[in-house]
Design an enzyme around this catalytic site. Structure first.
Site, PDB file in Angstrom:
ATOM      1  N   ASP A  82     -16.408 -12.590 -40.816  1.00  0.00           N
ATOM      2  CA  ASP A  82     -17.561 -13.161 -40.110  1.00  0.00           C
ATOM      3  C   ASP A  82     -18.868 -12.720 -40.765  1.00  0.00           C
ATOM      4  O   ASP A  82     -19.819 -13.494 -40.863  1.00  0.00           O
ATOM      5  CB  ASP A  82     -17.538 -12.729 -38.643  1.00  0.00           C
ATOM      6  CG  ASP A  82     -16.414 -13.385 -37.863  1.00  0.00           C
ATOM      7  OD1 ASP A  82     -15.820 -14.346 -38.390  1.00  0.00           O
ATOM      8  OD2 ASP A  82     -16.136 -12.931 -36.746  1.00  0.00           O
ATOM      9  N   ALA A  83     -18.904 -11.474 -41.225  1.00  0.00           N
ATOM     10  CA  ALA A  83     -20.124 -10.945 -41.842  1.00  0.00           C
ATOM     11  C   ALA A  83     -20.439 -11.697 -43.131  1.00  0.00           C
ATOM     12  O   ALA A  83     -21.601 -12.032 -43.408  1.00  0.00           O
ATOM     13  CB  ALA A  83     -19.967  -9.451 -42.113  1.00  0.00           C
ATOM     14  N   ALA A  84     -19.396 -11.960 -43.938  1.00  0.00           N
ATOM     15  CA  ALA A  84     -19.612 -12.682 -45.192  1.00  0.00           C
ATOM     16  C   ALA A  84     -20.063 -14.118 -44.915  1.00  0.00           C
ATOM     17  O   ALA A  84     -20.931 -14.661 -45.618  1.00  0.00           O
ATOM     18  CB  ALA A  84     -18.330 -12.673 -46.021  1.00  0.00           C
TER      19      ALA A  84
ATOM     20  N   ASP B  74     -21.702 -15.139 -42.216  1.00  0.00           N
ATOM     21  CA  ASP B  74     -23.094 -15.063 -41.737  1.00  0.00           C
ATOM     22  C   ASP B  74     -24.081 -14.860 -42.875  1.00  0.00           C
ATOM     23  O   ASP B  74     -25.205 -15.382 -42.843  1.00  0.00           O
ATOM     24  CB  ASP B  74     -23.217 -13.925 -40.718  1.00  0.00           C
ATOM     25  CG  ASP B  74     -22.484 -14.209 -39.424  1.00  0.00           C
ATOM     26  OD1 ASP B  74     -22.179 -15.387 -39.163  1.00  0.00           O
ATOM     27  OD2 ASP B  74     -22.201 -13.249 -38.687  1.00  0.00           O
TER      28      ASP B  74
ATOM     29  N   LEU C  53      -3.303 -42.389 -19.913  1.00  0.00           N
ATOM     30  CA  LEU C  53      -1.863 -42.436 -20.118  1.00  0.00           C
ATOM     31  C   LEU C  53      -1.136 -42.479 -18.783  1.00  0.00           C
ATOM     32  O   LEU C  53      -1.594 -41.898 -17.790  1.00  0.00           O
ATOM     33  CB  LEU C  53      -1.385 -41.208 -20.897  1.00  0.00           C
ATOM     34  CG  LEU C  53      -1.863 -41.070 -22.342  1.00  0.00           C
ATOM     35  CD1 LEU C  53      -1.439 -39.719 -22.897  1.00  0.00           C
ATOM     36  CD2 LEU C  53      -1.308 -42.191 -23.204  1.00  0.00           C
TER      37      LEU C  53
ATOM     38  N   GLU D 157       3.328 -34.213 -28.776  1.00  0.00           N
ATOM     39  CA  GLU D 157       2.127 -33.405 -28.967  1.00  0.00           C
ATOM     40  C   GLU D 157       1.777 -32.654 -27.684  1.00  0.00           C
ATOM     41  O   GLU D 157       2.353 -32.902 -26.625  1.00  0.00           O
ATOM     42  CB  GLU D 157       0.937 -34.295 -29.356  1.00  0.00           C
ATOM     43  CG  GLU D 157       1.189 -35.262 -30.496  1.00  0.00           C
ATOM     44  CD  GLU D 157       0.051 -36.264 -30.626  1.00  0.00           C
ATOM     45  OE1 GLU D 157      -1.099 -35.846 -30.802  1.00  0.00           O
ATOM     46  OE2 GLU D 157       0.328 -37.474 -30.510  1.00  0.00           O
TER      47      GLU D 157
ATOM     48  N   LYS E  28      -0.683 -31.794 -24.546  1.00  0.00           N
ATOM     49  CA  LYS E  28      -1.697 -32.472 -23.719  1.00  0.00           C
ATOM     50  C   LYS E  28      -2.763 -31.446 -23.364  1.00  0.00           C
ATOM     51  O   LYS E  28      -2.580 -30.606 -22.481  1.00  0.00           O
ATOM     52  CB  LYS E  28      -1.074 -33.051 -22.451  1.00  0.00           C
ATOM     53  CG  LYS E  28      -2.062 -33.892 -21.643  1.00  0.00           C
ATOM     54  CD  LYS E  28      -1.407 -34.522 -20.425  1.00  0.00           C
ATOM     55  CE  LYS E  28      -2.378 -35.445 -19.711  1.00  0.00           C
ATOM     56  NZ  LYS E  28      -3.603 -34.756 -19.266  1.00  0.00           N
TER      57      LYS E  28
ATOM     58  N   ASP F 149      -5.998 -29.528 -21.993  1.00  0.00           N
ATOM     59  CA  ASP F 149      -6.691 -29.533 -20.709  1.00  0.00           C
ATOM     60  C   ASP F 149      -8.180 -29.339 -20.972  1.00  0.00           C
ATOM     61  O   ASP F 149      -8.745 -28.268 -20.758  1.00  0.00           O
ATOM     62  CB  ASP F 149      -6.150 -28.410 -19.810  1.00  0.00           C
ATOM     63  CG  ASP F 149      -6.606 -28.575 -18.365  1.00  0.00           C
ATOM     64  OD1 ASP F 149      -7.123 -29.652 -18.021  1.00  0.00           O
ATOM     65  OD2 ASP F 149      -6.451 -27.626 -17.588  1.00  0.00           O
TER      66      ASP F 149
ATOM     67  N   GLU G 224     -10.071 -34.086 -28.087  1.00  0.00           N
ATOM     68  CA  GLU G 224     -10.367 -33.278 -26.901  1.00  0.00           C
ATOM     69  C   GLU G 224     -11.260 -32.108 -27.271  1.00  0.00           C
ATOM     70  O   GLU G 224     -11.054 -31.440 -28.284  1.00  0.00           O
ATOM     71  CB  GLU G 224      -9.062 -32.737 -26.310  1.00  0.00           C
ATOM     72  CG  GLU G 224      -9.156 -32.321 -24.865  1.00  0.00           C
ATOM     73  CD  GLU G 224      -8.725 -33.444 -23.943  1.00  0.00           C
ATOM     74  OE1 GLU G 224      -8.660 -33.209 -22.719  1.00  0.00           O
ATOM     75  OE2 GLU G 224      -8.444 -34.554 -24.434  1.00  0.00           O
TER      76      GLU G 224
ATOM     77  N   TYR H 207     -10.132 -30.901 -31.066  1.00  0.00           N
ATOM     78  CA  TYR H 207      -8.885 -31.270 -31.727  1.00  0.00           C
ATOM     79  C   TYR H 207      -8.737 -32.792 -31.679  1.00  0.00           C
ATOM     80  O   TYR H 207      -8.871 -33.405 -30.615  1.00  0.00           O
ATOM     81  CB  TYR H 207      -7.679 -30.631 -31.040  1.00  0.00           C
ATOM     82  CG  TYR H 207      -7.532 -29.156 -31.311  1.00  0.00           C
ATOM     83  CD1 TYR H 207      -7.077 -28.697 -32.545  1.00  0.00           C
ATOM     84  CD2 TYR H 207      -7.848 -28.217 -30.333  1.00  0.00           C
ATOM     85  CE1 TYR H 207      -6.948 -27.338 -32.804  1.00  0.00           C
ATOM     86  CE2 TYR H 207      -7.720 -26.861 -30.579  1.00  0.00           C
ATOM     87  CZ  TYR H 207      -7.265 -26.429 -31.812  1.00  0.00           C
ATOM     88  OH  TYR H 207      -7.133 -25.087 -32.056  1.00  0.00           O
TER      89      TYR H 207
ATOM     90  N   LYS I 270       4.443 -40.238 -28.032  1.00  0.00           N
ATOM     91  CA  LYS I 270       3.960 -41.509 -28.569  1.00  0.00           C
ATOM     92  C   LYS I 270       4.989 -42.070 -29.545  1.00  0.00           C
ATOM     93  O   LYS I 270       5.474 -41.333 -30.414  1.00  0.00           O
ATOM     94  CB  LYS I 270       2.628 -41.314 -29.298  1.00  0.00           C
ATOM     95  CG  LYS I 270       1.508 -40.784 -28.420  1.00  0.00           C
ATOM     96  CD  LYS I 270       0.265 -40.448 -29.227  1.00  0.00           C
ATOM     97  CE  LYS I 270      -0.817 -39.836 -28.352  1.00  0.00           C
ATOM     98  NZ  LYS I 270      -1.982 -39.358 -29.141  1.00  0.00           N
TER      99      LYS I 270
ATOM    100  N   LYS J 272       3.824 -34.261 -17.551  1.00  0.00           N
ATOM    101  CA  LYS J 272       2.998 -33.206 -16.978  1.00  0.00           C
ATOM    102  C   LYS J 272       3.843 -31.989 -16.593  1.00  0.00           C
ATOM    103  O   LYS J 272       4.970 -32.109 -16.112  1.00  0.00           O
ATOM    104  CB  LYS J 272       2.266 -33.721 -15.728  1.00  0.00           C
ATOM    105  CG  LYS J 272       1.401 -34.940 -15.970  1.00  0.00           C
ATOM    106  CD  LYS J 272       0.198 -34.615 -16.829  1.00  0.00           C
ATOM    107  CE  LYS J 272      -0.858 -33.842 -16.066  1.00  0.00           C
ATOM    108  NZ  LYS J 272      -1.525 -34.645 -15.026  1.00  0.00           N
TER     109      LYS J 272
ATOM    110  N   CYS K  18      -5.134   4.672   3.749  1.00  0.00           N
ATOM    111  CA  CYS K  18      -3.974   3.983   3.196  1.00  0.00           C
ATOM    112  C   CYS K  18      -3.168   3.354   4.334  1.00  0.00           C
ATOM    113  O   CYS K  18      -2.841   4.042   5.308  1.00  0.00           O
ATOM    114  CB  CYS K  18      -3.105   4.963   2.413  1.00  0.00           C
ATOM    115  SG  CYS K  18      -1.537   4.256   1.838  1.00  0.00           S
TER     116      CYS K  18
ATOM    117  N   CYS L 201       0.486   5.481   4.388  1.00  0.00           N
ATOM    118  CA  CYS L 201       0.621   6.896   4.756  1.00  0.00           C
ATOM    119  C   CYS L 201      -0.568   7.453   5.518  1.00  0.00           C
ATOM    120  O   CYS L 201      -0.521   8.590   6.003  1.00  0.00           O
ATOM    121  CB  CYS L 201       0.859   7.737   3.501  1.00  0.00           C
ATOM    122  SG  CYS L 201      -0.584   7.870   2.410  1.00  0.00           S
TER     123      CYS L 201
ATOM    124  N   CYS M 257      -5.214   5.470  -3.211  1.00  0.00           N
ATOM    125  CA  CYS M 257      -4.715   6.299  -2.120  1.00  0.00           C
ATOM    126  C   CYS M 257      -4.560   7.713  -2.636  1.00  0.00           C
ATOM    127  O   CYS M 257      -4.011   7.942  -3.723  1.00  0.00           O
ATOM    128  CB  CYS M 257      -3.378   5.758  -1.632  1.00  0.00           C
ATOM    129  SG  CYS M 257      -2.459   6.926  -0.592  1.00  0.00           S
TER     130      CYS M 257
ATOM    131  N   CYS N  27       2.925   9.599  -0.084  1.00  0.00           N
ATOM    132  CA  CYS N  27       2.827   8.195   0.322  1.00  0.00           C
ATOM    133  C   CYS N  27       4.131   7.489  -0.043  1.00  0.00           C
ATOM    134  O   CYS N  27       4.532   7.459  -1.203  1.00  0.00           O
ATOM    135  CB  CYS N  27       1.641   7.533  -0.392  1.00  0.00           C
ATOM    136  SG  CYS N  27       1.475   5.774  -0.047  1.00  0.00           S
TER     137      CYS N  27
END
Length: 691
Positions: free
Chosen positions: A32-34, A36, A82, A119, A121, A123, A178, A228, A311, A335, A429, A432, A447, A453
C-alpha cells in the site's frame, strides 16, 4: 510529448495496472505504501501541470461536487430481475423447462448434458456501466429495470471500476454487475462512523446502497466499495465496417464469444473485475452440487451472498429460451435460507460463561432465519446494547450466517412502540447471587463467584472434557448439568472419583455408558502437561500458550511457582497473560483443585524435549488448507509444532509450504501466485521424516 507528460502517462499506466492486479486478479505486486507513493507523485505532477489532468486519470476518483438530485437514465437494454428457486424441486423444474425447450429446438439431446454457468448471487446493489470507445461515460442503478438513477460521479470513485477499458473493446459496451462492501471493510466503516458519533449501518448491503446513493460523491469516495461484473446490456460491435447491435435480445454471429462463460472471461480481459467463484456445470445435479458447495463455504467469502445464480451457457440457447414477463427463462436464482429476518424482542436475560463473563441474550418471538427457528440471539455486551439502542419490545433485525450464533443487529426504529424498556445490567449473578463487576478497561461484566458459581463450574467442566483438553469421551453437557445440579461434582477433581455404579443411576446413563465413561476418565489421568494446563481454563491461556508454558517450564510445579519475570520469558506471553496466570495460581480454591487432582491420580506427563534432529521444521511457517486423507487439521498442526514449525492461517511470501488436501480453497491459488511449494499429506509426512 514533454517530460512531465511522459512521466504522467507512465504513472497512470502503472497505477492502473496495480489497480487491475489488486481488484481484478487479486494478486497485488506492491505494498500500500508503494502504491501511495506512485499516486502522490502523480497528484503533485498534475497539480504542477494542470493541463495534464484527464478524466481517466486515477487521481480523479476523489469525487466531484455534490449533486442536488440524481437524473433519470433509461436503460438501452432492460435490467431484468431473476426468477427464484428455493429448493431442489424448483431447480429440477427449471432444468426440465430448459431442456424441453432446447430439445424441441433440436439443441439438446439429454437433460443432464445441458451446460450452465453457476455463479454467486451477490448481496449488493445492481448497476449498469456504459462505456463508449472504451471510456466510462455513464453509470446507473437498476431502478425499475427500465429507468434507473444516474450515479456516474459516484461510480467513478470506485477503484475496482476501470475508467478506460483495456485491450480490444467494442464501440459501445454496457457492463452489468453488483456494487458491494466486504464484511471486514464494513466493520471498519461502522467503527469509524461510531467514533464520529454518526449513524452505523445495519449490514454491508445497507452500507453499500447508502454509500452509492450519496448526493456528495466525495463521501462515496471514502467508502470501501467494490464492483463485480456478471453480465452485459447493450453492446455495439463493428461488422463489415458497420456498427451493429449485439445483445441478449438481438444477437450477432460475429460476436467474439459464443457462451456466457466466454463473455465473462472476455470482460475480464477488458479490465473488469469478475469474481472467480463460478463454474461450468451440467444438468440439475451439477447445479445442486454447486449450491451445496457454496452453501458450505459461504462464510469463508469476504462478502455476503444470498444465493447462487444458474445461467444456460450457450448464448444461442439463451436466445431460444428468451424471456417471460420481467425475467429470463434461461437463468434462475437459487436462494439460500434468509440470513436476516425481523422479529420482536420479548426480553433480555444474561448468561454466565466459563470465566464468569456475563453475556446479554435476547429472547425472541420465534423466527425462521438461516435455515433454523431462532428464539435466542446474542447481544454481546452492555456497550453493544447501548450502541445499537436495542430495547425490550422493539422489532429487531436478527442475523444468522451459517453456523454462527444468531445475533441482534439493530432495532427497526420506525416500528418502535412507546413502551419499550432499556436494559439494565443486573448487579448480582442470576445463578449464584455473587456480585457482578465490570473490570476497568473491559467491555465485559463478570460474575465474581468463580467456581462457587454453578454456571461457571459447568462451563469449566465442559471445557476441561473437550477434545483439545482432557478429551473425556462421553461426558456431555446434559450429564455435566446433572452432576453439578445434584452436588456430586463440585470441581474437576471430583470427576475422577466417579464410579460406574453411581453414574448408571443418572438419566440416560446405562451400565455400558457408565463403564465407558469411567474408562475414558482413567485414560485422562495421564494427560500431557500442555493439555492439563489448557483444561484448567486459565484466562487468556489457549492451546498455543499452554503448549509454550509446558515446553518452557516442564512441570506443573514450575509453572505454579513462576513469577512474572519468569513467565515473561515464555514465547508470546505478555504482561496481561502473565498476570492472569499468577492470579489463577494465587487463588486457594484453584490450588486445592490441583492438589485434589493429584490425590485422584491425575498426573501430567512431562513434555518430551525434542532433539536437534526432531526440529526439522524450525523457523518454517506452514499453511494448511482442505481435508487430508488420514490426518485431521489438529493432528497435522500438532506434528508441525512438535517439529519446531509454525502454522499460519494465511499465505504470504514468508510461507515455507502450503499443505493442501481435498477441496483446498483460495490459499492454494495464493500459493501458486506467490510460488510457494505445495505439499499433500504424504509430502508433509516425508518432510517430518514419517514413513
Amino acid at each position: 510529448m514533454t517530460a512531465p507528460s511522459l512521466r504522467a502517462e507512465a504513472l497512470r499506466a502503472e497505477i492502473n495496472d496495480h489497480n487491475y492486479r489488486y481488484y481484478v486478479l487479486d494478486a497485488p505486486l506492491v505494498s500500500d505504501a508503494a502504491y501511495d507513493k506512485l499516486m502522490n507523485e502523480l497528484i503533485e505532477l498534475e497539480q504542477a501541470h494542470p493541463a495534464l489532468i484527464t478524466s481517466e486519470s486515477p487521481t480523479q476518483r476523489v469525487g466531484a461536487e455534490p449533486l442536488s438530485a440524481f437524473d433519470s437514465v433509461r436503460h438501452a437494454v432492460p435490467m431484468r430481475s431473476l426468477g427464484n428457486a428455493f429448493d431442489a424441486e424448483d431447480v429440477h423444474a427449471f432444468s426440465k423447462r430448459v431442456f424441453d425447450t432446447l430439445h424441441g429446438a433440436g439443441m439438446a439431446s439429454a437433460e443432464e448434458q445441458v451446460p450452465y454457468v453457476a455463479e454467486l448471487k451477490f448481496d449488493g446493489l445492481a448497476v449498469s456501466l456504459r462505456y463508449e470507445d472504451g471510456r466510462l461515460v455513464r453509470a446507473a442503478t437498476r431502478g425499475d429495470g427500465q429507468v434507473g438513477e444516474n450515479i456516474t460521479s459516484n461510480i467513478r470513485t470506485l477503484r475496482s471500476v476501470p475508467l478506460k477499458l483495456k485491450g480490444d473493446y467494442p464501440p459501445v459496451l454496457e457492463v452489468r454487475g453488483e456494487v458491494l462492501m466486504n464484511r471486514q471493510d464494513f466493520e471498519k466503516l461502522n467503527q469509524a462512523q461510531q467514533a464520529r458519533g454518526e449513524k452505523v449501518f445495519v449490514n454491508p448491503r445497507n452500507a453499500a446502497a447508502g454509500s452509492l446513493r450519496q448526493l456528495d460523491p466525495r463521501i462515496t469516495a471514502k467508502r470501501p466499495l467494490r464492483f463485480y461484473a456478471y453480465g452485459w446490456g447493450e453492446i455495439r460491435i463493428v461488422h463489415n465496417g458497420q456498427t451493429e447491435l449485439f445483445g441478449q435480445e438481438s444477437g450477432s454471429a460475429d460476436m467474439p464469444c459464443k457462451t456466457h462463460a466466454q463473455m465473462l472471461d472476455w470482460l475480464q480481459t477488458l479490465g473488469m473485475p469478475v469474481n472467480g467463484s463460478r463454474k461450468l456445470v451440467y444438468g440439475a445435479q451439477g447445479l445442486l452440487d454447486f449450491y451445496e458447495h457454496i452453501g458450505s463455504t459461504r462464510t469463508a467469502l469476504p462478502f455476503d451472498i444470498d444465493g447462487v445464480v444458474y445461467k444456460v451457457d450457450s448464448l444461442e440457447a439463451q436466445e431460444v429460451l428468451g424471456y417471460v414477463a420481467r425475467a429470463p427463462r434461461f437463468a434462475i436464482a437459487h436462494k439460500f435460507p434468509a440470513q436476516e429476518e425481523t422479529t420482536r424482542l420479548l426480553g433480555i436475560e444474561v448468561q454466565v460463561g466459563r470465566t464468569g463473563a456475563i453475556t446479554p441474550v435476547a429472547r425472541l418471538e420465534p423466527v425462521f432465519v438461516g435455515g433454523v427457528t431462532v428464539t435466542n440471539a446474542t447481544l454481546h455486551n452492555e456497550d453493544e446494547i447501548r450502541r445499537k439502542d436495542v430495547r425490550v419490545g422493539d422489532t429487531v433485525v436478527v442475523r444468522r450466517a451459517g453456523d454462527v450464533i444468531p445475533e441482534v443487529l439493530a432495532p427497526v426504529l420506525d416500528l418502535r412502540p412507546p413502551d419499550t424498556a432499556l436494559f439494565i445490567m443486573p448487579r448480582q449473578c442470576p445463578v449464584c447471587g455473587s456480585a457482578i463487576e465490570r473490570p476497568e478497561d473491559e467491555a465485559v461484566s463478570r460474575c465474581t463467584g468463580g467456581l462457587f458459581c454453578a454456571a461457571q463450574r459447568k462451563q469449566s467442566l465442559s471445557h476441561a472434557a473437550g477434545r483439545k483438553a482432557l478429551d473425556i469421551d462421553g461426558l456431555g453437557e446434559k450429564l455435566i448439568d446433572q452432576l453439578v445440579d445434584s452436588g456430586r461434582v463440585k470441581s474437576l477433581a471430583d470427576l475422577f472419583t466417579l464410579t460406574s455404579d453411581e453414574l448408571a443411576e443418572y438419566e440416560r446413563m446405562g451400565r455400558k455408558s457408565a463403564d465407558n465413561l469411567v474408562a475414558a476418565l482413567d485414560k485422562a489421568r495421564t494427560p500431557s502437561l500442555e493439555r492439563l494446563l489448557y483444561a484448567l481454563g486459565i484466562r487468556h491461556v489457549g492451546e498455543a500458550t499452554a503448549r509454550d508454558l509446558a515446553r518452557h517450564f516442564g512441570s506443573m510445579d514450575a509453572v505454579m511457582a513462576a513469577n512474572e519475570d519468569a513467565l515473561l520469558q515464555v514465547h508470546d506471553v505478555g504482561q496481561v497473560v502473565a498476570a492472569s496466570i499468577q492470579h489463577f495460581f494465587a487463588e486457594p480454591h484453584n490450588l486445592e483443585v490441583i492438589a485434589q487432582l493429584a490425590v485422584a491420580g491425575v498426573h501430567a506427563s512431562a513434555p518430551r524435549q525434542p532433539s536437534g534432529s526432531d526440529l526439522r521444521l524450525a523457523g518454517k511457517t506452514l499453511v494448511l488448507t482442505g481435508t487430508m486423507p488420514t490426518w485431521t487439521r489438529d493432528e497435522a498442526t500438532r506434528r508441525i509444532l512438535a517439529a519446531g514449525g509454525k502454522v499460519s492461517g494465511s499465505v504470504s511470501k514468508k510461507t515455507a509450504y502450503v499443505v493442501a488436501g481435498e477441496e483446498a480453497g483460495s490459499k492454494l491459488t495464493k500459493a501458486a501466485e506467490l510460488g510457494v511449494p505445495v505439499l499433500d499429506e504424504d509430502g508433509l509426512k516425508a518432510l517430518l521424516g514419517i514413513s
